[in-house]
Design a protein around this motif. Structure first.
Motif, PDB file in Angstrom:
ATOM      1  N   LEU A 145      -6.264  -0.523   4.874  1.00 51.80           N
ATOM      2  CA  LEU A 145      -4.961   0.140   4.793  1.00 51.80           C
ATOM      3  C   LEU A 145      -3.976  -0.580   3.875  1.00 51.80           C
ATOM      4  O   LEU A 145      -2.947  -0.013   3.509  1.00 51.80           O
ATOM      5  CB  LEU A 145      -4.354   0.257   6.196  1.00 51.80           C
ATOM      6  N   PHE A 146      -4.285  -1.793   3.513  1.00 47.74           N
ATOM      7  CA  PHE A 146      -3.366  -2.599   2.718  1.00 47.74           C
ATOM      8  C   PHE A 146      -3.119  -1.966   1.343  1.00 47.74           C
ATOM      9  O   PHE A 146      -4.042  -1.572   0.645  1.00 47.74           O
ATOM     10  CB  PHE A 146      -3.914  -4.009   2.538  1.00 47.74           C
ATOM     11  N   GLY A 147      -1.856  -1.868   0.966  1.00 50.83           N
ATOM     12  CA  GLY A 147      -1.492  -1.400  -0.372  1.00 50.83           C
ATOM     13  C   GLY A 147      -1.500   0.093  -0.570  1.00 50.83           C
ATOM     14  O   GLY A 147      -1.279   0.571  -1.699  1.00 50.83           O
ATOM     15  N   LEU A 148      -1.725   0.872   0.484  1.00 47.48           N
ATOM     16  CA  LEU A 148      -1.724   2.331   0.334  1.00 47.48           C
ATOM     17  C   LEU A 148      -0.328   2.840   0.001  1.00 47.48           C
ATOM     18  O   LEU A 148       0.676   2.320   0.504  1.00 47.48           O
ATOM     19  CB  LEU A 148      -2.222   2.998   1.615  1.00 47.48           C
ATOM     20  N   GLY A 149      -0.266   3.853  -0.826  1.00 49.32           N
ATOM     21  CA  GLY A 149       1.003   4.470  -1.175  1.00 49.32           C
ATOM     22  C   GLY A 149       1.528   5.348  -0.058  1.00 49.32           C
ATOM     23  O   GLY A 149       0.935   5.444   1.025  1.00 49.32           O
ATOM     24  N   PRO A 150       2.639   6.037  -0.286  1.00 52.66           N
ATOM     25  CA  PRO A 150       3.217   6.905   0.746  1.00 52.66           C
ATOM     26  C   PRO A 150       2.355   8.130   1.011  1.00 52.66           C
ATOM     27  O   PRO A 150       1.552   8.549   0.178  1.00 52.66           O
ATOM     28  CB  PRO A 150       4.567   7.312   0.141  1.00 52.66           C
ATOM     29  N   GLU A 151       2.532   8.686   2.196  1.00 51.59           N
ATOM     30  CA  GLU A 151       1.832   9.912   2.572  1.00 51.59           C
ATOM     31  C   GLU A 151       2.359  11.095   1.741  1.00 51.59           C
ATOM     32  O   GLU A 151       3.557  11.174   1.464  1.00 51.59           O
ATOM     33  CB  GLU A 151       2.056  10.209   4.054  1.00 51.59           C
ATOM     34  N   PRO A 152       1.487  12.021   1.360  1.00 52.65           N
ATOM     35  CA  PRO A 152       1.949  13.180   0.593  1.00 52.65           C
ATOM     36  C   PRO A 152       2.839  14.123   1.392  1.00 52.65           C
ATOM     37  O   PRO A 152       3.502  14.982   0.820  1.00 52.65           O
ATOM     38  CB  PRO A 152       0.646  13.869   0.167  1.00 52.65           C
ATOM     39  N   THR A 153       2.845  13.975   2.716  1.00 48.14           N
ATOM     40  CA  THR A 153       3.697  14.815   3.554  1.00 48.14           C
ATOM     41  C   THR A 153       4.941  14.082   4.023  1.00 48.14           C
ATOM     42  O   THR A 153       5.766  14.670   4.730  1.00 48.14           O
ATOM     43  CB  THR A 153       2.914  15.290   4.793  1.00 48.14           C
ATOM     44  N   GLY A 154       5.085  12.817   3.678  1.00 46.97           N
ATOM     45  CA  GLY A 154       6.200  12.013   4.181  1.00 46.97           C
ATOM     46  C   GLY A 154       7.413  12.027   3.270  1.00 46.97           C
ATOM     47  O   GLY A 154       7.355  12.456   2.112  1.00 46.97           O
TER      48      GLY A 154
END
Length: 296
Positions: A145-154
């Protein structure tokens, strides 16, 4: 591989059975999937209550009452199914038919909940899925999960944010959208669909929809709106039933019936007045579908 809408559909399907239930026993029928199961996983989760089911990108998160989170990825062919104990004094309860491929049932959550006993079974013929465990407060540090960008629904995903990420990048637009550090959870299918809705060619440079001052242009604004809309539409439809993906009750997702370009090579473009034909190219070893006439 299941994408974000499919994983969200699985989460919603599992939540009524799993949330609030106690894990009486976790049964692991092999030592590994894509990776070995964490040491002592059965003992760590047995007796714990499930407080919530969440999702981060394409990962299912099972939060327990001791602050532990089980992280599950479906891989290429993983799926969950629910089996509810049939009780004669509970009208409306039913037993889902067992999979014909029980030899691929690798992990079974034996649950005790308000509605009685049930089993949530993880089935994975190709064994590309996996499970990990972490403390909830340290999820962002987990290697998956490290470094993941924002959620497309957030709310964190905005045209301004994406302009900052894309400024100065000659990388093809599709590749930039598939980069999980830019947006978490977007996959090949829905990127193709979002780019079609935004009338953007997948091969153009990511920086081409950013102004010289680093601000988003109108095309970037339309792209962000298209990403949100296509993900929302796919979740509403229960995802896309491609290859091995099915929902937790064994039924199929239906968004594939609404594909505008994905897997529609040589068919007419659906944009009114376009008159173009959907084409297929290969980018970074993956098929890209788009309309050369209206995607510029």
């Amino acid at each position: 591989m299941p994408e974000l809408p499919e994983v969200e559909t699985v989460r919603r399907g599992l939540a009524p059975t799993m949330e609030g239930a106690r894990i009486a026993r976790l049964e692991l029928r092999r030592k590994d999937l894509r990776f070995p199961f964490p040491d002592g996983l059965e003992a760590r989760v047995t007796g714990r209550s499930i407080v919530a089911l969440g999702r981060r990108a394409k990962y299912l998160l099972i939060d327990l009452d001791n602050g532990t989170t089980i992280i599950s990825h479906l891989g290429m062919s993983g799926s969950f199914r629910i089996e509810v104990e049939q009780l004669s004094d509970r009208p409306g309860e039913f037993h889902h038919p067992r999979s014909k491929d029980e030899k691929h049932d690798h992990a079974i959550f034996h649950l005790e909940g308000p509605k009685g006993a049930s089993r949530v079974i993880y089935n994975d013929p190709r064994r590309f899925g996996f499970m990990d465990v972490a403390q909830r407060c340290e999820l962002d540090l987990n290697p998956f999960l490290f470094g993941l960008g924002p959620e497309p629904t957030g709310n964190e995903l905005s045209a301004a944010y994406l302009a900052e990420r894309f400024a100065g990048k000659a990388q093809p637009l599709k590749s930039a959208l598939l980069d999980q550090k830019n947006i978490a959870g977007l996959g090949n299918i829905y990127v193709c669909e979002a780019l079609w809705r935004a009338h953007l060619r997948p091969t153009r440079a990511a920086a081409s929809i950013v102004t010289t001052s680093g601000k988003p242009n109108k095309q970037m604004e339309l792209l962000v709106a298209s990403i949100r809309d296509v993900i929302a539409d796919a979740i509403k439809a229960g995802g896309s039933s491609l290859r091995d993906h099915i929902k937790t009750d064994g039924s199929l997702g239906y968004f594939q019936h609404s594909f505008a370009v994905y897997d529609r090579e040589s068919l007419p473009c659906g944009n009114p007045g376009c008159g173009g034909t959907v084409a297929r190219i290969v980018q970074a070893g993956r098929s890209t579908f788009y309309c050369p006439a209206c995607q510029k």
